[in-house]
Write a protein that holds these residues in place. Structure first.
Motif: not given
Length: 416
Positions: A293, A394, A397-398
């Protein structure tokens, strides 16, 4: 538990990293320099940039589509056999590119043949060998080391390819590169795993079940979307940075010299060495999805700064250095997550599916760059798309969960 056993750890980790890394270094290093051939080839043949962009886009798409197939073959029969095939295909593809006098021949040689060759000689196949000959505690670090060697190839081959173009011309430069890729064949023989047997899991999982299991996991779906964004950005920049700088020299004359683009692409390769190494190192200690991220978010900032600030050779080199550090640092982290969640039995194949997503992005990045330029006369729209995709990658992906899957042993009540 998802326990994989194998009798194939008959190669030293040092040998796997050095030799496997060298094969990857030649493959991605030569491919990284294709952007230098963009203007010379299109101008020599009277083609629009869309033709060259189509060849590179098709190369990445074929690479991605065939990667799961060659990854599965490597898991089943051993990686070195697949890498030998790749060395032969790479040599034939470069010779074909040099001999091509038509756009169709060039697209087939550069796009299809070299695309197949890259699927046989790059990360997914080499990482399968690493996964079988490396302890889980060192796996992401080892992948980072192999990726760092591949990055060195990007740094080293850029000035080599520019010198070949300058002193020998397009055709002879491609022929010399073909001779270099032929050395992949003897190198691949060194990675022969003499006692090779496919890894076994406690549940004796099949290929079909492994594919269904992976694509049924939300974390895998999010992971491969992020990898799609990675492919879009790196191939667009690799293929179109040199002509972009040439176009911008109307406003900023100092950035139009060929050596500026050559140095910039070389800096990408140089700083990529450090980026991939430290990504592998940090991936052993920190959550890999959070590192991903951060990488995608940082790319958005770097690209935005590049297109908004006035261009000078210094700002171009600064952009190349920052992007280089973030360039392929996603590779060991992405493959490390796949190995951690699903095990190593089908690592090359599942990494291949992740890479297929990467290469769909690569296809769009390469082709849209040429297509939208021919329509609008500018790369601005593609730069903006690259920034937006970075922010989205970003965010996705968290929520990824890095948790090893638990499978019931074969014959147990749960399995039945």
């Amino acid at each position: 538990m998802s326990i994989a056993t194998t009798k194939t750890a008959d190669l030293s980790l040092t040998k796997v990293i050095l030799v496997g890394g060298l094969v990857v270094s030649l493959a991605v290093g030569i491919r990284h320099g294709f952007g230098l051939f963009n203007l010379p080839i299109t101008q020599a043949n009277g083609w629009g940039r869309e033709i060259f962009a189509l060849a590179i886009a098709l190369q990445n798409l074929v690479w991605g589509m065939s990667q799961p197939v060659f990854g599965g073959l490597a898991d089943r029969f051993g990686g070195y056999k697949v890498m030998i095939l790749g060395g032969v295909l790479f040599t034939l593809g470069l010779v074909g590119s040099g001999l091509s006098t038509s756009s169709f021949g060039f697209v087939m040689s550069t796009g299809v043949v070299i695309g197949l060759a890259l699927a046989c000689t790059t990360y997914s196949v080499v990482y399968g060998v690493i996964g079988r000959n490396c302890s889980p505690e060192k796996r992401v670090w080892a992948m980072g080391m192999a990726a760092a060697m591949g990055s060195f190839g990007q740094f080293f081959m850029i000035p080599v390819e520019q010198e070949l173009l300058t002193h020998f011309g397009i055709q002879n430069a491609l022929f010399i590169l073909a001779i270099i890729t032929s050395f992949m064949v003897p190198l691949s023989l060194i990675l022969r795993e003499k006692n090779y047997q496919p890894a076994q899991t406690s549940s004796d999982q099949t290929i079909i079940h492994a594919i269904k299991e992976a694509f049924g996991q939300r974390s895998f779906q999010l992971l491969i979307f992020g990898f799609f964004v990675c492919g879009f950005q790196v191939v667009f920049i690799g293929a179109h940075l040199a002509p972009y700088l040439k176009d911008m020299s109307v406003t900023y004359p100092n950035v139009g010299h060929p050596e500026v683009a050559t140095i910039a692409l070389a800096l990408v390769g140089l700083f990529n060495i450090f980026g991939t190494y430290y990504a592998g190192k940090l991936g052993q200690k920190l959550p890999k999805h959070l590192l991903l991220a951060f990488i995608y978010g940082a790319r958005a900032i770097v690209i935005a700064g590049f297109i908004l600030l006035p261009l000078t050779p210094f700002t171009v080199y600064l952009f190349a250095a920052f992007m280089g550090f973030l360039w392929l640092s996603t590779v060991p982290l992405t493959n490390g997550i796949v190995a951690h969640i699903f095990g190593v039995k089908y690592l090359s194949m599942l990494s291949g599916f992740a890479f297929f997503s990467h290469q769909i992005g690569s296809f769009l990045g390469a082709y849209l760059g040429g297509y939208l330029f021919d329509i609008t006369g500018s790369y601005n729209i593609v730069w903006i798309i690259a920034i937006g995709l970075s922010v989205l990658a970003a965010l996705v992906n968290l929520p990824i969960k890095e948790k090893e899957l638990l499978r019931a042993p074969q014959g147990s009540a749960a399995a039945i």
